[in-house]
Enzyme design. Structure first.
Site, PDB file in Angstrom:
ATOM      1  N   GLY A 153      -8.324  17.983 -14.936  1.00  0.00           N
ATOM      2  CA  GLY A 153      -8.713  18.286 -13.567  1.00  0.00           C
ATOM      3  C   GLY A 153      -8.936  17.006 -12.797  1.00  0.00           C
TER       4      GLY A 153
ATOM      5  N   GLN B  64     -11.605  11.538  -6.095  1.00  0.00           N
ATOM      6  CA  GLN B  64     -11.440  10.618  -7.223  1.00  0.00           C
ATOM      7  C   GLN B  64     -10.275   9.647  -7.029  1.00  0.00           C
ATOM      8  OE1 GLN B  64     -11.848  14.038 -10.207  1.00  0.00           O
ATOM      9  NE2 GLN B  64     -12.540  12.247 -11.365  1.00  0.00           N
TER      10      GLN B  64
ATOM     11  N   CYS C 123     -15.052  12.782 -17.666  1.00  0.00           N
ATOM     12  CA  CYS C 123     -14.603  12.628 -16.292  1.00  0.00           C
ATOM     13  C   CYS C 123     -13.719  11.389 -16.195  1.00  0.00           C
ATOM     14  CB  CYS C 123     -15.821  12.491 -15.370  1.00  0.00           C
ATOM     15  SG  CYS C 123     -15.416  12.301 -13.631  1.00  0.00           S
ATOM     16  N   LEU C 124     -12.602  11.525 -15.488  1.00  0.00           N
ATOM     17  CA  LEU C 124     -11.696  10.390 -15.327  1.00  0.00           C
ATOM     18  C   LEU C 124     -12.363   9.249 -14.552  1.00  0.00           C
ATOM     19  CD1 LEU C 124      -8.343  12.250 -14.587  1.00  0.00           C
ATOM     20  CD2 LEU C 124      -9.167  11.323 -16.756  1.00  0.00           C
TER      21      LEU C 124
ATOM     22  N   HIS D 227     -16.886  21.703 -12.306  1.00  0.00           N
ATOM     23  CA  HIS D 227     -16.923  20.238 -12.407  1.00  0.00           C
ATOM     24  C   HIS D 227     -16.215  19.615 -11.197  1.00  0.00           C
ATOM     25  CE1 HIS D 227     -16.526  16.390 -14.873  1.00  0.00           C
ATOM     26  NE2 HIS D 227     -15.645  16.200 -13.907  1.00  0.00           N
ATOM     27  N   GLU D 228     -15.014  20.114 -10.894  1.00  0.00           N
ATOM     28  CA  GLU D 228     -14.229  19.529  -9.796  1.00  0.00           C
ATOM     29  C   GLU D 228     -14.822  19.872  -8.428  1.00  0.00           C
ATOM     30  OE1 GLU D 228     -12.279  17.234 -10.608  1.00  0.00           O
ATOM     31  OE2 GLU D 228     -12.042  17.751 -12.715  1.00  0.00           O
TER      32      GLU D 228
ATOM     33  N   HIS E 233     -17.479  17.534  -7.612  1.00  0.00           N
ATOM     34  CA  HIS E 233     -16.960  16.272  -7.053  1.00  0.00           C
ATOM     35  C   HIS E 233     -16.829  16.363  -5.534  1.00  0.00           C
ATOM     36  CE1 HIS E 233     -16.045  13.433 -10.218  1.00  0.00           C
ATOM     37  NE2 HIS E 233     -15.419  14.356 -10.940  1.00  0.00           N
TER      38      HIS E 233
END
Length: 176
Positions: A46, A51, A94-95, A136-137, A140
Site C-alpha cells: 500500500g 508518501q 511502512c515504506l 493504515h493508508e 497517512h
C-alpha cells in the site's frame, strides 16, 4: 510510469493532512500509476500519495501474493464510513519507516467509500489484511503514522532513530 522518491520519517511532510481531490483526470491517473510502480519497486502492499510528496487524498493497494496476478486498486478520496466492533492485530510496517515493524490493533472490518479510476463512487466492505491496509493508508492521508498506534516509549525510540539516520543521510530524498 516512473518510480518516485519516498518521503522518509522524520520528514514533516508525513504529518500533513492531504487535500480532497476535485476531479479525476489524466494527470491524477498518471500519479496513481507512478504510485503503483513505486509501491511494487519498494516493495510494499500500500502507498498513500503523501508518501511521494503529493498531499492528495489518494492511495493504492495491491494484496496479491507473490506468483499471483497483480491486483492493483486505486482509492480516491477514501473515507471510512463504518468500523466494526471486533478488533484484530497485525504486524505493520511502512515504506516511510523502513525496516521497522510493530503490532497494531485496529477494527477487524471497515466499510470505505471512495472514487474509482473512472471517478465513480464506490463502497467496499473490507476485513482482514485489506481492512488493516486501508486504515493504515487512510491514516497517512490524515497525517497519522502507524507508530502513533504503539506505546509512546516505542514511538519515541523509533523517531529518535530516524532523526539520527536523517542527519547521516545526504539531503536528497531516499528512493525505495
Amino acid at each position: 510510469m516512473s518510480i518516485k522518491p519516498l518521503i522518509i520519517l522524520p520528514d514533516p511532510v508525513l504529518r500533513q493532512v492531504s487535500k480532497p481531490i476535485e476531479r479525476v483526470d489524466a494527470p491524477l491517473l498518471k500519479l496513481a500509476d507512478d504510485m503503483l510502480e513505486t509501491m511494487y519497486d519498494a516493495p510494499g502492499i500500500g502507498l498513500a500519495a503523501i508518501q511521494v510528496g503529493e498531499p492528495l487524498r489518494m492511495l493504492v493497494i495491491d494484496l496479491a501474493k507473490e506468483g499471483e496476478e497483480p491486483a492493483p486498486q486505486v482509492f480516491i478520496n477514501p473515507e471510512i464510513v463504518v468500523s466494526g466492533d471486533e478488533r484484530s492485530v497485525y504486524e505493520e510496517g511502512c515504506l516511510s519507516i523502513p525496516d521497522y515493524y510493530a503490532e497494531v490493533e485496529r477494527p477487524a472490518a471497515v466499510r470505505v467509500k471512495y472514487l474509482d479510476r473512472d471517478g465513480k463512487l464506490q463502497e467496499i466492505d473490507a476485513e482482514g489484511l485489506l481492512a488493516t491496509c486501508l486504515q493504515h493508508e487512510i491514516d497517512h492521508l490524515n497525517g497519522v503514522l502507524f507508530i502513533d498506534h504503539i506505546s509512546k516509549l516505542k514511538r519515541d525510540m523509533v523517531v529518535k532513530k530516524f532523526k539520527k539516520l536523517a542527519k547521516d543521510r545526504p539531503p536528497s530524498r531516499m528512493v525505495g
